[in-house]
Design an enzyme around this catalytic site. Structure first.
Site, PDB file in Angstrom:
ATOM      1  N   MET A 161      28.867  43.654  38.378  1.00  0.00           N
ATOM      2  CA  MET A 161      27.779  43.605  39.360  1.00  0.00           C
ATOM      3  C   MET A 161      27.585  45.009  39.912  1.00  0.00           C
ATOM      4  O   MET A 161      28.544  45.722  40.206  1.00  0.00           O
ATOM      5  CB  MET A 161      28.039  42.585  40.469  1.00  0.00           C
ATOM      6  CG  MET A 161      29.269  42.768  41.299  1.00  0.00           C
ATOM      7  SD  MET A 161      29.315  41.476  42.578  1.00  0.00           S
ATOM      8  CE  MET A 161      30.911  41.805  43.331  1.00  0.00           C
ATOM      9  N   TYR A 428      36.701  46.584  49.196  1.00  0.00           N
ATOM     10  CA  TYR A 428      35.567  46.097  48.410  1.00  0.00           C
ATOM     11  C   TYR A 428      35.217  44.642  48.689  1.00  0.00           C
ATOM     12  O   TYR A 428      35.959  43.923  49.338  1.00  0.00           O
ATOM     13  CB  TYR A 428      35.717  46.390  46.926  1.00  0.00           C
ATOM     14  CG  TYR A 428      36.920  45.892  46.175  1.00  0.00           C
ATOM     15  CD1 TYR A 428      37.384  46.620  45.096  1.00  0.00           C
ATOM     16  CD2 TYR A 428      37.573  44.700  46.484  1.00  0.00           C
ATOM     17  CE1 TYR A 428      38.471  46.197  44.355  1.00  0.00           C
ATOM     18  CE2 TYR A 428      38.657  44.266  45.747  1.00  0.00           C
ATOM     19  CZ  TYR A 428      39.097  45.021  44.680  1.00  0.00           C
ATOM     20  OH  TYR A 428      40.165  44.575  43.953  1.00  0.00           O
ATOM     21  N   GLU A 429      34.031  44.261  48.183  1.00  0.00           N
ATOM     22  CA  GLU A 429      33.411  42.953  48.474  1.00  0.00           C
ATOM     23  C   GLU A 429      33.202  42.746  49.971  1.00  0.00           C
ATOM     24  O   GLU A 429      33.313  41.651  50.491  1.00  0.00           O
ATOM     25  CB  GLU A 429      34.236  41.800  47.887  1.00  0.00           C
ATOM     26  CG  GLU A 429      34.461  41.890  46.402  1.00  0.00           C
ATOM     27  CD  GLU A 429      33.192  42.184  45.625  1.00  0.00           C
ATOM     28  OE1 GLU A 429      32.113  41.732  46.036  1.00  0.00           O
ATOM     29  OE2 GLU A 429      33.258  42.885  44.607  1.00  0.00           O
ATOM     30  N   GLY A 430      32.850  43.819  50.657  1.00  0.00           N
ATOM     31  CA  GLY A 430      32.681  43.792  52.104  1.00  0.00           C
ATOM     32  C   GLY A 430      33.992  44.146  52.762  1.00  0.00           C
ATOM     33  O   GLY A 430      34.976  43.414  52.633  1.00  0.00           O
TER      34      GLY A 430
END
Length: 563
Positions: A161, A428-430
């Site tokens: 992504m 990561y991923e927020g």
């Protein structure tokens, strides 16, 4: 020490803590029988122990590299990936219509936990594909599904992504990558993306990128972002990888850890892509993949908790140092009170973080089956599980080094790698700060209804347990501080959000330990008592911090900070 897949621990958690029987009772998950789950976990555990775990140090010492524009992965990674793909470890929860097993996310979570503990850098590859499969199942056209899903599900192709750009990190709405309609139903994607995990490899036939980009005249901000599928190689008429698309890996990042996982700078120069979902609705589609990844990253933290704890316990039992300090002692450092404290803390945190991830997975499965209450519960649990799981991964990795003493600082023991590999999981991923802001922001947008429902359930459950009185008291404190935050303006909430989330996690962890104590043996009761007596009290201080909101945070000017 060799990695040991904790199959019995998963079975206990599924049966007595996470309530997996509720998922297995749903008609769509009728195949998730105890025998099926046990067989799948056993085979995945064997692969993790025998194939993946030996690759962990290899990838750390022989990182992925970019060679003449091609990513070359560490020795053995191709074989490790194939073993995972052939065992269906990428496709456990994918639809059977496309070759998946159609099993609950909860089962996938157990398998990801083991694979990450064995070799986190390689497991990240399959996590990306799992997320893309879910996103395409929900948002892609039938033509895209028919072409791509069988190949992703089989593991023949892998996924990424692409969100982040040099000027657009957490502020995704600032991205500038362009998508120009080509007039034939496809688009030409131009722009640069950074921090793309597994942006390329040398062992799958194709790499399928999901890319956020802007159409001409799109609204500013996140409302003007669309999502595009952009393959490394454009499939030919037979669906096989054909000509190379107009994209490339510019460089690989030189990272603190996860050396085996190539983190790529991707350049798209008019690359051919296909719209996924509706125009300007790309964030909704991408969030499907991101939420999948947030659970997956929470599990990355749990994986390192497990790996670090296994290594620390084995070392403490073997390392002889000093004279026996307790009657019947072994003469090893496990006799020392402080070493015992560290090991019990590692075990208690690992259990709580793993239970939280599985609790979230069960709520997600039930929510996907139509239970709106469980879907709301999952929404609340997601930021807590992601932040707590990853923070505990960092914590246990550091404690594991301390247990090893000087040897922990020596790379040959392998325990320093755990600390390096897991550190990025809090980012990561927020970032975990963003997870906390989400908890006190969007997850309180209903006036705290879903959060209060969870707190009420925790308090009631704790009140029914003989050891539950301190947990009830802390749940009441959680309810009070929730009310205090609801009364604050948003930036004040944000100022208290991280201690609030971590205090919330402490209460959840205590309830999971109570469940284990009620269903398990004396050892589980002792670990629950340790958590409640020594770790749960931290929540009181965390709630006191949360009540401060943003008070004092701006008392130093930027100039003062720089002085």
């Amino acid at each position: 020490m060799p990695y040991r897949a904790p199959i019995a621990e998963f079975e206990f958690l599924l049966a007595h803590v996470a309530g997996f029987d509720r998922v297995a009772a749903v008609p769509r998950f009728a195949e998730a029988t105890p025998d099926t789950v046990r067989a799948l976990l056993s085979e995945a555990g064997r692969i993790c122990e025998e194939v993946l775990a030996p690759l962990n140090a290899v990838g750390d010492r022989q990182p992925s590299r970019l060679e003449n524009g091609v990513v070359r992965t560490p020795p053995g990674y191709a074989e490790g990936y194939r073993a995972m793909a052939e065992a269906g470890m990428t496709a456990i929860s994918a639809s059977p219509d496309n070759g998946g097993l159609g099993l609950p996310i909860t089962v996938t979570t157990c398998v990801n936990d083991m694979a990450g503990a064995a070799c986190l850098a390689l497991q990240m590859n399959t996590l990306m594909t799992q997320g893309q499969i879910e996103a395409l199942e929900h948002h892609a056209s039938e033509e895209i599904k028919a072409l791509y899903l069988p190949r992703l599900t089989s593991g023949d192709w892998s996924s990424t992504m692409n969100l982040t750009e040099p000027q657009a990190g957490s502020d995704v709405g600032a991205l500038t990558t362009r998508a120009e309609p080509a007039g034939d139903g496809t688009y030409r994607i131009t722009g640069q993306k950074i921090y793309i995990s597994w942006g390329d490899n040398d062992f799958t036939g194709n790499v399928v990128h999901l890319v956020l980009a802007r159409l001409p005249d799109a609204p500013k901000g996140t409302k003007g972002i669309s999502l595009f599928l952009v393959p490394k190689r454009i499939p030919d008429a037979a669906g096989e990888p054909g000509v190379a698309n107009s994209l490339k890996v510019v460089s690989l990042e030189h990272k603190l850890g996860l050396h085996g996982s190539p983190t790529c700078v991707m350049q798209y120069d008019g690359a051919k892509g296909w719209l996924v979902g509706e125009e300007n609705r790309g964030m909704a589609a991408m969030f499907t993949m991101m939420n999948n990844a947030r659970l997956g990253v929470a599990v990355h933290g749990v994986s390192i908790c497990d790996a670090a704890t296994q290594a620390a316990v084995a070392y403490a039992l073997d390392r002889k140092q000093g004279r026996p300090l307790i009657e019947g002692g072994t003469g090893s450092i496990v006799d020392h009170a402080d070493v015992r404290r560290m090991l019990m803390e590692m075990k208690a945190e690992t259990f709580a973080a793993r239970a939280m991830a599985l609790d979230l997975a069960v709520s997600l499965d039930l929510g996907h089956a139509g239970d709106a209450g469980q879907a709301a519960r999952a929404a609340v649990l997601t930021p807590i599980a992601k932040a707590y799981g990853t923070e505990m991964g960092i914590k246990t990795a550091n404690i594991g080094i301390q247990v090893h003493g000087g040897m922990g600082y020596i790379e040959e023991t392998g325990v320093a790698q755990f600390a390096r590999d897991v550190r990025v999981a809090a980012i990561y991923e927020g970032t975990n700060g963003i997870q906390a802001m989400d908890l006190v922001g969007r997850k309180m947008a209903d006036g705290g209804v879903a959060i209060h429902a969870l707190i009420d359930a925790l308090e009631a459950e704790a009140g029914a347990h003989p050891m539950g009185a301190p947990v009830v008291q802390m749940a009441q404190g959680l309810r009070d501080v929730t009310g205090a935050l609801l009364a604050m303006e948003m930036n004040a909430r944000f100022g208290g959000s991280v201690p609030y989330l971590m205090g919330f996690a402490r209460v959840l962890g205590a309830v999971y330990h109570l469940r284990a104590a009620a269903a398990g043996d004396a050892a589980r009761g002792a670990l629950a008592r340790f958590y409640i007596d020594r770790l749960l009290p931290e929540a009181q201080g965390l709630f006191a911090q949360a009540r401060q909101g943003a008070s004092g945070l701006y008392d130093l000017s930027p100039e003062d900070l720089a002085a």
